[in-house]
Design a protein around this motif. Structure first.
Motif, PDB file in Angstrom:
ATOM      1  N   ALA A  81       0.855  -1.188   0.000  1.00  0.00           N
ATOM      2  CA  ALA A  81       0.000   0.000   0.000  1.00  0.00           C
ATOM      3  C   ALA A  81       0.890   1.237   0.000  1.00  0.00           C
ATOM      4  O   ALA A  81       1.834   1.328   0.806  1.00  0.00           O
ATOM      5  CB  ALA A  81      -0.913   0.003   1.222  1.00  0.00           C
ATOM      6  N   ILE A  83       0.879   5.014   0.796  1.00  0.00           N
ATOM      7  CA  ILE A  83       0.140   6.067   1.487  1.00  0.00           C
ATOM      8  C   ILE A  83       0.654   7.403   0.967  1.00  0.00           C
ATOM      9  O   ILE A  83       1.771   7.834   1.300  1.00  0.00           O
ATOM     10  CB  ILE A  83       0.333   5.954   3.019  1.00  0.00           C
ATOM     11  N   ASN A  84      -0.126   8.035   0.128  1.00  0.00           N
ATOM     12  CA  ASN A  84       0.262   9.321  -0.450  1.00  0.00           C
ATOM     13  C   ASN A  84      -0.121  10.447   0.504  1.00  0.00           C
ATOM     14  O   ASN A  84      -1.312  10.697   0.734  1.00  0.00           O
ATOM     15  CB  ASN A  84      -0.424   9.514  -1.808  1.00  0.00           C
ATOM     16  N   THR A  85       0.868  11.088   1.091  1.00  0.00           N
ATOM     17  CA  THR A  85       0.627  12.151   2.055  1.00  0.00           C
ATOM     18  C   THR A  85       0.970  13.509   1.447  1.00  0.00           C
ATOM     19  O   THR A  85       1.563  13.599   0.364  1.00  0.00           O
ATOM     20  CB  THR A  85       1.475  11.940   3.326  1.00  0.00           C
ATOM     21  N   THR A  92       4.354   0.869   1.928  1.00  0.00           N
ATOM     22  CA  THR A  92       4.345  -0.119   3.009  1.00  0.00           C
ATOM     23  C   THR A  92       4.088  -1.517   2.458  1.00  0.00           C
ATOM     24  O   THR A  92       3.348  -1.694   1.486  1.00  0.00           O
ATOM     25  CB  THR A  92       3.257   0.208   4.045  1.00  0.00           C
ATOM     26  N   CYS A 110      -9.460   0.973   2.288  1.00  0.00           N
ATOM     27  CA  CYS A 110      -8.751   1.700   1.222  1.00  0.00           C
ATOM     28  C   CYS A 110      -9.597   1.768  -0.041  1.00  0.00           C
ATOM     29  O   CYS A 110      -9.688   2.811  -0.694  1.00  0.00           O
ATOM     30  CB  CYS A 110      -7.423   1.014   0.915  1.00  0.00           C
ATOM     31  N   PHE A 115      -9.467   6.537   3.899  1.00  0.00           N
ATOM     32  CA  PHE A 115      -8.319   7.301   4.395  1.00  0.00           C
ATOM     33  C   PHE A 115      -8.089   8.604   3.628  1.00  0.00           C
ATOM     34  O   PHE A 115      -7.172   9.358   3.978  1.00  0.00           O
ATOM     35  CB  PHE A 115      -7.061   6.427   4.329  1.00  0.00           C
ATOM     36  N   LYS A 116      -8.876   8.877   2.613  1.00  0.00           N
ATOM     37  CA  LYS A 116      -8.715  10.113   1.857  1.00  0.00           C
ATOM     38  C   LYS A 116      -9.007  11.320   2.749  1.00  0.00           C
ATOM     39  O   LYS A 116     -10.072  11.419   3.364  1.00  0.00           O
ATOM     40  CB  LYS A 116      -9.656  10.130   0.650  1.00  0.00           C
ATOM     41  N   LEU A 178      -4.277   4.681  11.846  1.00  0.00           N
ATOM     42  CA  LEU A 178      -2.973   4.240  11.365  1.00  0.00           C
ATOM     43  C   LEU A 178      -1.879   4.787  12.268  1.00  0.00           C
ATOM     44  O   LEU A 178      -1.877   5.977  12.589  1.00  0.00           O
ATOM     45  CB  LEU A 178      -2.742   4.718   9.929  1.00  0.00           C
ATOM     46  N   ILE A 225      -3.412  12.596   4.638  1.00  0.00           N
ATOM     47  CA  ILE A 225      -3.289  11.546   3.627  1.00  0.00           C
ATOM     48  C   ILE A 225      -4.146  11.932   2.433  1.00  0.00           C
ATOM     49  O   ILE A 225      -5.349  12.194   2.588  1.00  0.00           O
ATOM     50  CB  ILE A 225      -3.745  10.186   4.193  1.00  0.00           C
ATOM     51  N   ASP A 227      -4.480   9.977  -0.458  1.00  0.00           N
ATOM     52  CA  ASP A 227      -5.172   8.714  -0.738  1.00  0.00           C
ATOM     53  C   ASP A 227      -4.215   7.562  -0.495  1.00  0.00           C
ATOM     54  O   ASP A 227      -3.038   7.769  -0.157  1.00  0.00           O
ATOM     55  CB  ASP A 227      -5.709   8.666  -2.185  1.00  0.00           C
ATOM     56  N   VAL A 228      -4.718   6.327  -0.630  1.00  0.00           N
ATOM     57  CA  VAL A 228      -3.906   5.135  -0.461  1.00  0.00           C
ATOM     58  C   VAL A 228      -4.071   4.280  -1.717  1.00  0.00           C
ATOM     59  O   VAL A 228      -5.193   3.962  -2.130  1.00  0.00           O
ATOM     60  CB  VAL A 228      -4.317   4.317   0.772  1.00  0.00           C
TER      61      VAL A 228
END
Length: 234
Positions: A81, A83-85, A92, A110, A115-116, A178, A225, A227-228
């Motif tokens: 995954a 995780i775009n921050t 990960t 997701c 998590f958006k 998370l 975050i 998106d994931v």
């Protein structure tokens, strides 16, 4: 005393020689019955032996088919995954074998876009960064959660820096948080379930860790975050 004629004696001696001969028809009849019985027994034995082999073969094929389905399903699950921050991507690896239920829930969330826009609402230097519902877990110092929804996963992996985890509390729609550790934490098994680790983007985690926070460990600037993205490989 009357004398018996020789002809009469000859006839009596013939009668005493033994049982009468069995007729050819009787022999043929008995032989036919024996053949029919033998054929019937052979046919019955062959039928049941073939049926047993068929059932055994069918059971094996079904079992192999089920195993193939399970293995296929397991292999189809994303193993990574991203995780775009707002500070950059964090890649990960997901622990599908050791924490299957948590990974399944994480993947499902997701795919639903859970998590958006989620913020990193708690950052503790040399400890952990946390994203999720900032009303969910209470004070940062108190990680003793009464719920044990994933109690069967109590013995999780040894915790080191850059491990991905979530709380052991019972999750609702907004309760999946998370945690990414930024240092080895030996007692983290009592507080979190580890279900992955950072394999790329440690510098992004450290950049988030270094932001200024208030007395409640909340960042003074918003870091979230975007998106994931789930992937089969990296």
């Amino acid at each position: 005393m009357a004398r018996i004629k020789p002809q009469t004696l000859l006839q009596q001696s013939k009668k005493k020689k033994g049982p009468a001969r069995t007729s050819v028809l009787t022999i043929a009849l008995y032989s036919f019955i024996v053949i029919v019985i033998g054929f019937f027994l052979f046919a019955t034995y062959r039928h049941w032996s073939q049926r047993s082999r068929f059932q055994a073969g069918n059971d094996i094929s079904v079992s192999e088919g089920e195993n193939a389905f399970v293995d296929s399903k397991k292999s189809d699950l994303p193993g990574y995954a991203v995780i775009n921050t707002s500070k950059g991507p964090i890649t990960t690896e997901l622990y599908k074998e050791s924490s299957p239920e948590v990974v399944d829930e994480f993947i499902d969330l997701c795919q639903k876009g859970h998590f958006k826009g989620m913020l990193f609402h708690r950052v503790i230097k040399h400890y952990v960064i946390q994203a999720g519902d900032n009303q969910g877990s209470g004070a940062t110092e108190d990680w003793t959660l009464r719920g044990k929804h994933y109690n069967q996963l109590h013995t999780s992996l040894k915790h080191e820096a850059f491990m991905l985890g979530t709380s052991k509390g019972k999750h609702d729609k907004k309760g999946f948080e998370l945690f990414i550790t930024t240092a080895p934490i030996p007692d983290l098994n009592e507080k979190l379930i580890v279900f992955g680790r950072v394999i790329k983007g440690e510098d992004v985690v450290q950049e988030i860790e270094e932001v200024d926070t208030d007395e409640h460990y909340q960042p003074k600037i918003s870091i979230g975050i975007i998106d994931v993205t789930l992937r089969q490989s990296v």
